[in-house]
Scaffold this motif. Structure first.
Motif, PDB file in Angstrom:
ATOM      1  N   LEU A 194      34.956  36.767  52.617  1.00 10.11           N
ATOM      2  CA  LEU A 194      34.530  36.943  51.233  1.00 10.11           C
ATOM      3  C   LEU A 194      33.042  36.719  51.038  1.00 10.11           C
ATOM      4  O   LEU A 194      32.422  37.366  50.194  1.00 10.11           O
ATOM      5  CB  LEU A 194      35.332  36.014  50.326  1.00 10.11           C
ATOM      6  N   ALA A 195      32.449  35.808  51.806  1.00  7.03           N
ATOM      7  CA  ALA A 195      31.007  35.592  51.688  1.00  7.03           C
ATOM      8  C   ALA A 195      30.252  36.859  52.056  1.00  7.03           C
ATOM      9  O   ALA A 195      29.215  37.179  51.455  1.00  7.03           O
ATOM     10  CB  ALA A 195      30.576  34.432  52.575  1.00  7.03           C
ATOM     11  N   GLU A 196      30.753  37.602  53.030  1.00  5.56           N
ATOM     12  CA  GLU A 196      30.104  38.844  53.436  1.00  5.56           C
ATOM     13  C   GLU A 196      30.320  39.930  52.387  1.00  5.56           C
ATOM     14  O   GLU A 196      29.400  40.687  52.069  1.00  5.56           O
ATOM     15  CB  GLU A 196      30.644  39.301  54.792  1.00  5.56           C
ATOM     16  N   VAL A 218      30.935  42.413  40.981  1.00  5.51           N
ATOM     17  CA  VAL A 218      30.994  41.078  41.571  1.00  5.51           C
ATOM     18  C   VAL A 218      30.325  40.052  40.660  1.00  5.51           C
ATOM     19  O   VAL A 218      30.880  38.975  40.395  1.00  5.51           O
ATOM     20  CB  VAL A 218      30.331  41.065  42.966  1.00  5.51           C
ATOM     21  N   ASP A 219      29.154  40.358  40.135  1.00  9.82           N
ATOM     22  CA  ASP A 219      28.438  39.404  39.292  1.00  9.82           C
ATOM     23  C   ASP A 219      29.230  39.060  38.032  1.00  9.82           C
ATOM     24  O   ASP A 219      29.254  37.904  37.592  1.00  9.82           O
ATOM     25  CB  ASP A 219      27.070  39.963  38.897  1.00  9.82           C
ATOM     26  N   ASP A 220      29.884  40.065  37.447  1.00  9.72           N
ATOM     27  CA  ASP A 220      30.645  39.832  36.216  1.00  9.72           C
ATOM     28  C   ASP A 220      31.892  38.987  36.480  1.00  9.72           C
ATOM     29  O   ASP A 220      32.239  38.106  35.682  1.00  9.72           O
ATOM     30  CB  ASP A 220      31.051  41.162  35.587  1.00  9.72           C
ATOM     31  N   HIS A 225      32.545  31.159  37.927  1.00  7.83           N
ATOM     32  CA  HIS A 225      32.800  30.428  39.170  1.00  7.83           C
ATOM     33  C   HIS A 225      31.501  30.161  39.919  1.00  7.83           C
ATOM     34  O   HIS A 225      31.477  30.077  41.145  1.00  7.83           O
ATOM     35  CB  HIS A 225      33.760  31.221  40.069  1.00  7.83           C
ATOM     36  N   GLY A 226      30.412  30.069  39.172  1.00  7.37           N
ATOM     37  CA  GLY A 226      29.121  29.778  39.785  1.00  7.37           C
ATOM     38  C   GLY A 226      28.642  30.855  40.728  1.00  7.37           C
ATOM     39  O   GLY A 226      27.890  30.575  41.669  1.00  7.37           O
ATOM     40  N   GLY A 227      29.094  32.093  40.491  1.00  5.83           N
ATOM     41  CA  GLY A 227      28.717  33.194  41.370  1.00  5.83           C
ATOM     42  C   GLY A 227      29.444  33.200  42.700  1.00  5.83           C
ATOM     43  O   GLY A 227      29.084  33.952  43.601  1.00  5.83           O
ATOM     44  N   ASP A 228      30.483  32.390  42.823  1.00 11.10           N
ATOM     45  CA  ASP A 228      31.209  32.225  44.090  1.00 11.10           C
ATOM     46  C   ASP A 228      32.418  33.155  44.119  1.00 11.10           C
ATOM     47  O   ASP A 228      33.418  32.906  43.436  1.00 11.10           O
ATOM     48  CB  ASP A 228      31.651  30.765  44.225  1.00 11.10           C
ATOM     49  N   LEU A 229      32.325  34.224  44.903  1.00 13.00           N
ATOM     50  CA  LEU A 229      33.424  35.186  44.986  1.00 13.00           C
ATOM     51  C   LEU A 229      34.671  34.548  45.566  1.00 13.00           C
ATOM     52  O   LEU A 229      35.787  34.838  45.133  1.00 13.00           O
ATOM     53  CB  LEU A 229      33.002  36.392  45.829  1.00 13.00           C
ATOM     54  N   TYR A 233      38.293  34.561  43.837  1.00 10.95           N
ATOM     55  CA  TYR A 233      39.418  35.176  44.551  1.00 10.95           C
ATOM     56  C   TYR A 233      40.574  34.188  44.725  1.00 10.95           C
ATOM     57  O   TYR A 233      41.740  34.522  44.468  1.00 10.95           O
ATOM     58  CB  TYR A 233      38.938  35.682  45.915  1.00 10.95           C
ATOM     59  N   LEU A 234      40.281  32.978  45.144  1.00 12.12           N
ATOM     60  CA  LEU A 234      41.337  32.002  45.388  1.00 12.12           C
ATOM     61  C   LEU A 234      42.049  31.623  44.097  1.00 12.12           C
ATOM     62  O   LEU A 234      43.283  31.471  44.073  1.00 12.12           O
ATOM     63  CB  LEU A 234      40.772  30.765  46.078  1.00 12.12           C
ATOM     64  N   ASP A 235      41.307  31.479  43.020  1.00 15.95           N
ATOM     65  CA  ASP A 235      41.937  31.187  41.725  1.00 15.95           C
ATOM     66  C   ASP A 235      42.840  32.342  41.297  1.00 15.95           C
ATOM     67  O   ASP A 235      43.971  32.124  40.834  1.00 15.95           O
ATOM     68  CB  ASP A 235      40.876  30.937  40.660  1.00 15.95           C
ATOM     69  N   LEU A 236      42.338  33.556  41.447  1.00 14.35           N
ATOM     70  CA  LEU A 236      43.088  34.722  40.981  1.00 14.35           C
ATOM     71  C   LEU A 236      44.350  34.941  41.806  1.00 14.35           C
ATOM     72  O   LEU A 236      45.430  35.187  41.251  1.00 14.35           O
ATOM     73  CB  LEU A 236      42.195  35.959  41.058  1.00 14.35           C
ATOM     74  N   THR A 237      44.228  34.838  43.114  1.00 11.38           N
ATOM     75  CA  THR A 237      45.402  35.079  43.956  1.00 11.38           C
ATOM     76  C   THR A 237      46.408  33.932  43.857  1.00 11.38           C
ATOM     77  O   THR A 237      47.618  34.150  44.000  1.00 11.38           O
ATOM     78  CB  THR A 237      45.006  35.288  45.431  1.00 11.38           C
ATOM     79  N   ALA A 238      45.943  32.720  43.591  1.00  7.28           N
ATOM     80  CA  ALA A 238      46.872  31.613  43.374  1.00  7.28           C
ATOM     81  C   ALA A 238      47.693  31.839  42.113  1.00  7.28           C
ATOM     82  O   ALA A 238      48.902  31.587  42.080  1.00  7.28           O
ATOM     83  CB  ALA A 238      46.113  30.289  43.275  1.00  7.28           C
TER      84      ALA A 238
END
Length: 244
Positions: A194-196, A218-220, A225-229, A233-238
Motif C-alpha cells: 500500500l505504501a507503494e 488517494v488524497d481525498d 487518516h493523516g494521508g495514510d492509505l 484501507y485497513l479501517d475500510l476492509t475491517a
C-alpha cells in the motif's frame, strides 16, 4: 464515439460466480488516459478475477468491460493496445530474457530492435543471456514487465507487479509507471504494497468480498487518516470483513 472522451478502461456492473460462490459482484470503475488506478482488496476479494474478465481470460456472467470502448476480443491490435502481467511464473525456464523478449516481439510484429532498450530499462542488460531458470522472482517479474511493454501499448494491466522486486526494482517500477501515465498511458494495477500504491496511484478502488466498498482519489480518501492509505484501507476492509 468520441474516442478522446472514452475512458481507456471501463468496467460496469461486472459479476462473476463459480457455482454458488460469487467472486465479483457488480464491480464498476474507469481508468482515464494519463492516470494510474490501484485496485486494492484482501486475498480473494475479486481483483484478479476482475482483471481476467477485462482481458477476456474469464467469461463475464453479467456486466461489461472495455478498453478504449471495445471488449478485449474486439481490439484490432491487442498487443499494441494492452500490456498485461497477471503471472510472472509463465516464463520458459530454459530461455534467456533476450530470447523471451525477441519471441514476444516477433509474435507482436514488433521490430526486434525494441528488445535491447527494454532489457536495459528493466535492469536486465547484464543478465539478459542467462537462462530464466537462474533468475530470482524479482528478475522474472522484471522480464514479465518488460514483455508487457514490447508492443508499446497505451494501457497496462498489472496484477501485483512489485511482487519479488527489491528496493531498486520497486523504484524502477514506480518511475516507469509514472512515466507511462505522464505520456498519456493508463494503468490498472493491484497490489498489497500500500505504501507503494500511495506513491504511484492517482485513484484507488477497494473491493471486499467481490464488491466495491470505497473508491476515489488517494488524497481525498485518506484526508481523515493523516494521508495514510494503509490506515484508510485497513479501517475500510475491517468494516467490510466477512463475519464467520
Amino acid at each position: 464515439m468520441n474516442t478522446h472522451d472514452t475512458p481507456a478502461i471501463a468496467v460496469h456492473g461486472l459479476h462473476k460466480a463459480y457455482g454458488h460462490t460469487v467472486a465479483v459482484d457488480e464491480v464498476s470503475f474507469t481508468v482515464a488516459r494519463g492516470r494510474v488506478l490501484g485496485l486494492l482488496g484482501p486475498n480473494g476479494a475479486g481483483k484478479t478475477t476482475s482483471m481476467r474478465m477485462l482481458l477476456g481470460l474469464a467469461s463475464i456472467d453479467r456486466g461489461q468491460a472495455s478498453i478504449h470502448g471495445r471488449p478485449y476480443a474486439q481490439l484490432a491490435d491487442p498487443v499494441g493496445t494492452v500490456g498485461a502481467v497477471l503471472d510472472a511464473g509463465g516464463l520458459h525456464p530454459g530461455r534467456t530474457a533476450r530470447q523471451h523478449l525477441r519471441i514476444a516481439a516477433a509474435m507482436a510484429g514488433v521490430d526486434a530492435a525494441r528488445v535491447d532498450p527494454l532489457l536495459d530499462d528493466a535492469g536486465l542488460g547484464q543478465s539478459a543471456d542467462r537462462a530464466i531458470r537462474t533468475y530470482s522472482l524479482g528478475m522474472r517479474q522484471r522480464v514479465a514487465l518488460a514483455t508487457a511493454l514490447v508492443g508499446d501499448p497505451s494501457v497496462l494491466v498489472l496484477d501485483e507487479p512489485a511482487n519479488g522486486l527489491d528496493p531498486a526494482g520497486t523504484r524502477w517500477l514506480r518511475t516507469m509507471l509514472r512515466g507511462f501515465a505522464a505520456g498519456g498511458g493508463a494503468v490498472l494495477l493491484s497490489s498489497h504494497i500500500l505504501a507503494e500504491v500511495a506513491q504511484v496511484a492517482d485513484e484507488v478502488v477497494v473491493v471486499a468480498r467481490g464488491r466495491v466498498v470505497g473508491s476515489g482519489r488517494v488524497d481525498d480518501l485518506t484526508v481523515h487518516h493523516g494521508g495514510d492509505l494503509e490506515a484508510y484501507y485497513l479501517d475500510l476492509t475491517a468494516e467490510n470483513a466477512e463475519v464467520r
